[in-house]
Design an enzyme around this catalytic site. Sequence first.
Site, PDB file in Angstrom:
ATOM      1  CG  ASN A  65       4.517  -1.473   5.973  1.00  0.00           C
ATOM      2  OD1 ASN A  65       4.015  -1.946   4.956  1.00  0.00           O
ATOM      3  ND2 ASN A  65       5.023  -2.237   6.934  1.00  0.00           N
ATOM      4  CD  GLU A  66       2.513  -5.047   7.414  1.00  0.00           C
ATOM      5  OE1 GLU A  66       2.404  -5.806   6.414  1.00  0.00           O
ATOM      6  OE2 GLU A  66       3.157  -5.347   8.431  1.00  0.00           O
ATOM      7  CG  ASN A  67       2.617   1.782  11.784  1.00  0.00           C
ATOM      8  OD1 ASN A  67       3.171   0.687  11.857  1.00  0.00           O
ATOM      9  ND2 ASN A  67       3.292   2.902  11.608  1.00  0.00           N
ATOM     10  CB  SER A 112      -0.223   0.194   2.551  1.00  0.00           C
ATOM     11  OG  SER A 112      -0.375  -0.952   1.748  1.00  0.00           O
ATOM     12  CG  HIS A 123      -0.194  -5.366   3.575  1.00  0.00           C
ATOM     13  ND1 HIS A 123       0.834  -4.827   4.323  1.00  0.00           N
ATOM     14  CD2 HIS A 123      -0.468  -4.442   2.609  1.00  0.00           C
ATOM     15  CE1 HIS A 123       1.156  -3.633   3.846  1.00  0.00           C
ATOM     16  NE2 HIS A 123       0.367  -3.378   2.806  1.00  0.00           N
TER      17      HIS A 123
END
Length: 945
Positions: A407-409, A453, A472
């Site tokens: 997630n978002e890394n 993501s 996102h």
Amino acid sequence: MLQATPLTEGWILRHEGEALPAVVPGCVHTDLLAAGVIPDPFLGLGETEVAWVGRREWTYETDLPPVNGHEQTDLVFDGLDTVAEILLDGRLLGRTRNMHRSYRFDVTGMAGRLSVRFVSAYAEAEAVRGKLGERPATYAEPFQYLRKMACSFGWDWGPTLVTAGIWRPVRLERWSTARIARVRPLVSVEQGLGVVELAVDVERSRVEAPLTVEASVGGVRARAAVDGTSAVVRLEVPDVRLWWPRGYGEQPLYDVELTLLHEDRPLDGWRRRVGFRTVELDRSADEHGTGFTFVLNGERLFARGVNWIPDDVFPSRITRERYRERLAQAAGAGVDLVRVWGGGIYESEDFYDACDELGLLVWQDFPFACAAYPEEQPLRGEVEAEARENVVRLMPHPSLVLWNGNNENLWGFRDWGWEERLAGDSWGEGYYLGVLPRVVAELDPTRPYTAGSPWSGSWDHHPNDPAHGTHHSWEVWNRLDYAEYRSEVPRFVAEFGWQAPPAHATLARALPGEVLAADSPGVLHHQKADDGNGKLRRGLERHFAFPEGDFDRWHYLMQVNQARAVAAGIEHWRSHWPVCAGTVVWQLNDCWPVTSWAAVDGDGREKPLYHELRRLYADRLLTVQVRGQELVLAVVNQAGEPWAGVLRLRRMSVDGGVLDEAEVDFRADRRTVADVTVPPELVPVGPKEFLVADAGGSGGADRGAAAGASGSWGTDAEAEAGRAPEAGACASQGAGAGVGMAAAARADQRPDTEAGTDAEAGAGRAPQAGACASQGAGAGMAAAARADQRPDAETGTGAQAGAGHDGGTETNAAAGANADQRPDTEAGADACASHDAGAGVHAAAEASPAPDGARALYFPSPDREIPYARPEFDVSVAPGAVTVTARTLVRDLLLQADRLDPAARADRGLVTLLPGERVTIGVSGWETPDADTARSALYCLEPSR
């Protein structure tokens, strides 16, 4: 045959020289809470009072009994949180450092005192950080330095409660000759055949023993010999029934049984349920960029999703029944995809079983979120080991359709300054683009993998490029008005959302004795987002006058604004199918009572957003959108049959008059969107006008629970435009924001236009003696249509709802939620009562909405500019029902059922009624219904002062 004995009894937790009773599975916090050592960290400021728990070492102990009769005995832990050493009578059995793995220790012939000693997660994480060096993260806590549920260190919706304990079951397994060590099921569909290929690994105690495996599924049986320690058995099931996501078909599940045999003597068994389906992820390039579309059994679908966080910060408390309840809520909101977010855990089998049964697709993140993760030992080996175990564990579930690396890394590395700070140090890229895709390709080639993501598919594009892959959308919540959702069309929106407080009863329980205010100590403590209340205020002030000093109006309006914000995004993006192929709302659930983005709060109560999702995620959705210089009705039809019929369009004025109207034919084929241009003469202009569009038509029943489907609707057959309220009717009075709405007065009571208009009156506050005013928030429209216009019985069908607002345009057809709320004060003896159950001021003609009908409303101006009149309506009650009949336009009406009783639930949320329309709201859990109490729990918008 292998025998398993759970070890659940006789555990103690050592604390300050005492032996406290311990529950296994469980954790230190829950045991200390049960023993009265700590306060409930969910209540008041209790979180801060228990911070010391996460800094301590803890020991669990029990007696391990002697066992006989088998060649080998194993001690098996399904989950240890997190860094521990396991000793038996002082002898070290092993050490653990990963919450996401299981562990097995040989204890053959051993017995005595079993001890599990947990090191503080902080101590371990800080030691690893000292060895491997500092890595950047979104939060200051050191969660990325050990394999543990990241959000136990706190998040922008969660408390910092760093746990330790035996969080999943522990047991003794006794076996002889051999046992099944692992089964890897590959399930596919090949030319109509259902194929199950079971790759079996065994562990032996007797190397020379001949072994076979026998498997069955769907009436088909097959055998295979074990070669050394492995075997493969293939089964082909003819005429297999396909498993579908909810709304597309049924969810047939097949029992698969596998037995390990030695000379026809069963040694061990393995049983799971599988479903036959194909899954693809279409990421092909096109003229719009790079797609991201799920394809199930050859059917392309718009994913109607929600993000899932751990349902309790103490996951060991989540029961099978609780998983089922929460996921059934998701299904009830029209959801067909649940993303298991990467700051949590690989969930228990109970979670995935429920998704299999409910037809909910699962997108599974590997547990990496919002941080740079070191790739050196000791972490690298743990990452691969946990991935291998959990990929195989979850493979049987047909609901699982995607593995996601993080997630978002990847986004953080590119955009959040990590690249410069890392200066070449490892940060996780090797996991997301190396280790994890390799593990998935080797073990589970039947499912797609994506590196993260958001992720655009390669470094050739920005990781969060809306034109490529997943996106996102957080600029809106953090900095912009939610109207800006309409400024772009991402290929797949994997996160977006807007905050609102939880239900009133949830806050009252969590903050006992506190006088609730937007800035009271407990309310602020249960708001974890950076500048969260500031963002809420700025977001509200773009649309409404801010209700200074009135908590009840603040609470109502914040929940309205959350529903409208999410609606603005989903309606826009769904109208652009198939370019946009999915929305995943942040978030479905909460892990404690908190102001957050959730649709279901920490006590399991649905916010207005929850019910709005029922409308937004229904198969059929009508929404007003701007296309270039034109206003269009986007007819969104995700159903399997065409949707055709007639649109009734009305341009109305805020004083209740119909300025113009027309009927237009429409048709949307299955799984398509059709745009119908609004004729120029029907486009509303300025703050005094709005558009009403009602669709009726032919087609199959809607699989979604569209708002309006759960309530009964009617229209006043005698309502006339401009009719004055009859004697005894109760005018609502406004103070700029929503308050509890009084309904019509009793026939023997005279409406007092001054009574109840005190700007400081709070929602649910008893009106003063003789007061007969409803209290509301920003919108309520003066009375009925022209004398020659009668409300049509078809208006109010389907998704009956108030138009949402952006800075200039708003199209949300509100469907809102029940917020379970209890009145702070009881209505006074002289307060206006609603009419007796079943009786309105007018004789209303009850009419149920057509299942394939829908309504959209469009206001070209924000609420704060619209010259609404006072909303007027009548209320009646009956067992299990509250009926509201509108005399004027009543916008964003909400029954906060938990103000009736903390156990009460309403079956719908925000509803907008045109003059003469009626809605019946189903209410459960309210044992003593009365009209006065119902009226005190009703809210709507009112004129601004």
